[in-house]
Design a protein around this motif. Structure first.
Motif, PDB file in Angstrom:
ATOM      1  N   TRP A  11       0.868  -1.185   0.000  1.00  0.00           N
ATOM      2  CA  TRP A  11       0.000   0.000   0.000  1.00  0.00           C
ATOM      3  C   TRP A  11       0.901   1.230   0.000  1.00  0.00           C
ATOM      4  CZ3 TRP A  11       0.156   3.626   3.936  1.00  0.00           C
ATOM      5  CH2 TRP A  11       0.722   3.233   5.156  1.00  0.00           C
ATOM      6  N   THR A  12       0.410   2.269  -0.648  1.00  0.00           N
ATOM      7  CA  THR A  12       1.167   3.520  -0.718  1.00  0.00           C
ATOM      8  C   THR A  12       0.324   4.648  -0.145  1.00  0.00           C
ATOM      9  OG1 THR A  12       0.368   3.991  -2.947  1.00  0.00           O
ATOM     10  CG2 THR A  12       2.445   2.792  -2.768  1.00  0.00           C
ATOM     11  N   SER A  28       5.600  13.567   2.352  1.00  0.00           N
ATOM     12  CA  SER A  28       6.473  12.383   2.355  1.00  0.00           C
ATOM     13  C   SER A  28       5.679  11.178   1.828  1.00  0.00           C
ATOM     14  CB  SER A  28       6.985  12.090   3.767  1.00  0.00           C
ATOM     15  OG  SER A  28       7.741  13.175   4.263  1.00  0.00           O
ATOM     16  N   GLU A  29       6.233  10.475   0.848  1.00  0.00           N
ATOM     17  CA  GLU A  29       5.591   9.284   0.284  1.00  0.00           C
ATOM     18  C   GLU A  29       5.995   8.054   1.095  1.00  0.00           C
ATOM     19  OE1 GLU A  29       3.427   9.325  -2.047  1.00  0.00           O
ATOM     20  OE2 GLU A  29       3.647  11.374  -2.778  1.00  0.00           O
ATOM     21  N   ILE A  30       5.040   7.143   1.262  1.00  0.00           N
ATOM     22  CA  ILE A  30       5.280   5.913   2.021  1.00  0.00           C
ATOM     23  C   ILE A  30       4.812   4.719   1.188  1.00  0.00           C
ATOM     24  CG2 ILE A  30       4.703   4.585   4.106  1.00  0.00           C
ATOM     25  CD1 ILE A  30       4.151   7.244   5.477  1.00  0.00           C
ATOM     26  N   THR A  31       5.606   3.679   1.111  1.00  0.00           N
ATOM     27  CA  THR A  31       5.215   2.403   0.502  1.00  0.00           C
ATOM     28  C   THR A  31       5.524   1.296   1.503  1.00  0.00           C
ATOM     29  OG1 THR A  31       5.670   3.191  -1.738  1.00  0.00           O
ATOM     30  CG2 THR A  31       5.561   0.806  -1.409  1.00  0.00           C
ATOM     31  N   THR A  32       4.520   0.490   1.817  1.00  0.00           N
ATOM     32  CA  THR A  32       4.676  -0.557   2.828  1.00  0.00           C
ATOM     33  C   THR A  32       4.167  -1.893   2.287  1.00  0.00           C
ATOM     34  OG1 THR A  32       4.377   1.057   4.592  1.00  0.00           O
ATOM     35  CG2 THR A  32       4.113  -1.271   5.190  1.00  0.00           C
ATOM     36  N   GLU A  33       4.912  -2.938   2.553  1.00  0.00           N
ATOM     37  CA  GLU A  33       4.502  -4.282   2.166  1.00  0.00           C
ATOM     38  C   GLU A  33       3.671  -4.929   3.279  1.00  0.00           C
ATOM     39  OE1 GLU A  33       8.013  -6.445   1.307  1.00  0.00           O
ATOM     40  OE2 GLU A  33       8.257  -5.601  -0.714  1.00  0.00           O
ATOM     41  N   TYR A  34       2.736  -5.797   2.865  1.00  0.00           N
ATOM     42  CA  TYR A  34       1.982  -6.588   3.833  1.00  0.00           C
ATOM     43  C   TYR A  34       1.543  -7.880   3.146  1.00  0.00           C
ATOM     44  CZ  TYR A  34      -2.266  -4.949   1.431  1.00  0.00           C
ATOM     45  OH  TYR A  34      -3.223  -4.682   0.496  1.00  0.00           O
TER      46      TYR A  34
END
Length: 240
Positions: A11-12, A28-34
């Motif tokens: 998800w971003t 600030s951009e965030i990209t996280t794996e799940y």
């Protein structure tokens, strides 16, 4: 999904905060794996390897991974489905050789359960004197019983799985007192138990009672009555 039933997703998003000096927004951009676990469908029933044709097969289908979010709906090819009162309960009525039951939750397809369809096993027919089945090889003492009950006995596994569909009764049968090749007396009945007192006054050792079962009915889970095609059912009871 991998072999452990998981699939990787990302998800971003972005976080916007004002600069403490200028007051201008800083982004600030965030990209996280799940990981997403594949929902597993659990079918609870007395027998889930196959369903019975034209019967009300009651199933309880749950998807534990969804917890309280589970809001099931069902559709099928090869069968009609009737949703039950409680969450996950469904009655499946097959009309073909196989059934594909689609399980959805909140409008999203979870998966498809496949079933083979069995024909309804035919009941056996017993002749009872009192509460005991007659041994056709040994026969009964002359002048014979004053009454006989003709009773359909359902297949035990079918009855255990679908007791509401395993209700049978004999609705027409004929009893003939036979001496040699000649009929001495004949009685016809439209219920399971028949009065044979008239036979007892005429019977002799060496005679036999021939029973011809004409009609057997089955009541299904809806309370509807249908014919059971058993072919020719003849029972010979020797009088010793």
């Amino acid at each position: 999904y991998d072999k452990e039933g998981r699939i990787k997703k990302t998800w971003t998003g972005s976080i916007v905060v004002p600069d403490p000096l200028t007051g201008k927004p800083t982004k600030s951009e965030i990209t996280t794996e799940y990981y997403v676990a594949k929902p597993v469908i659990q079918v609870q029933s007395a027998s889930v390897s196959a369903l019975y044709l034209n019967c009300g097969n009651e199933l309880n289908i749950q998807v534990p991974a969804l917890g309280s979010e589970y809001n099931p709906s069902f559709s099928a090819t090869g069968a009609a489905v009737v949703k039950g009162k409680n969450k996950g309960e469904v009655t499946v009525v097959p009309n073909g050789a196989k059934v594909d039951l689609k399980v959805s939750s909140g409008g999203s397809l979870i998966g498809t359960e496949k079933f083979k369809v069995r024909l309804i096993p035919k009941p056996t027919i017993e002749a009872l004197v009192g509460s005991k089945a007659v041994d056709e090889k040994r026969g009964v003492p002359s002048p014979g019983p004053r009454s006989i009950t003709i009773q359909p006995v359902p297949d035990q596994s079918f009855k255990q799985f679908l007791p509401k569909d395993a209700r049978y009764k004999v609705t027409a049968w004929e009893a003939v007192l036979v001496r040699g090749k000649r009929a001495v007396d004949t009685k016809k009945f439209t219920s399971g138990t028949g009065n044979l007192a008239s036979f007892a006054s005429k019977a002799q050792p060496g005679d036999r009672i021939v029973i011809d079962v004409k009609s057997v009915k089955r009541m299904n889970y809806k309370g509807q009555i249908e014919d059971v095609k058993l072919g020719t059912i003849i029972k010979n009871i020797p009088l010793n």
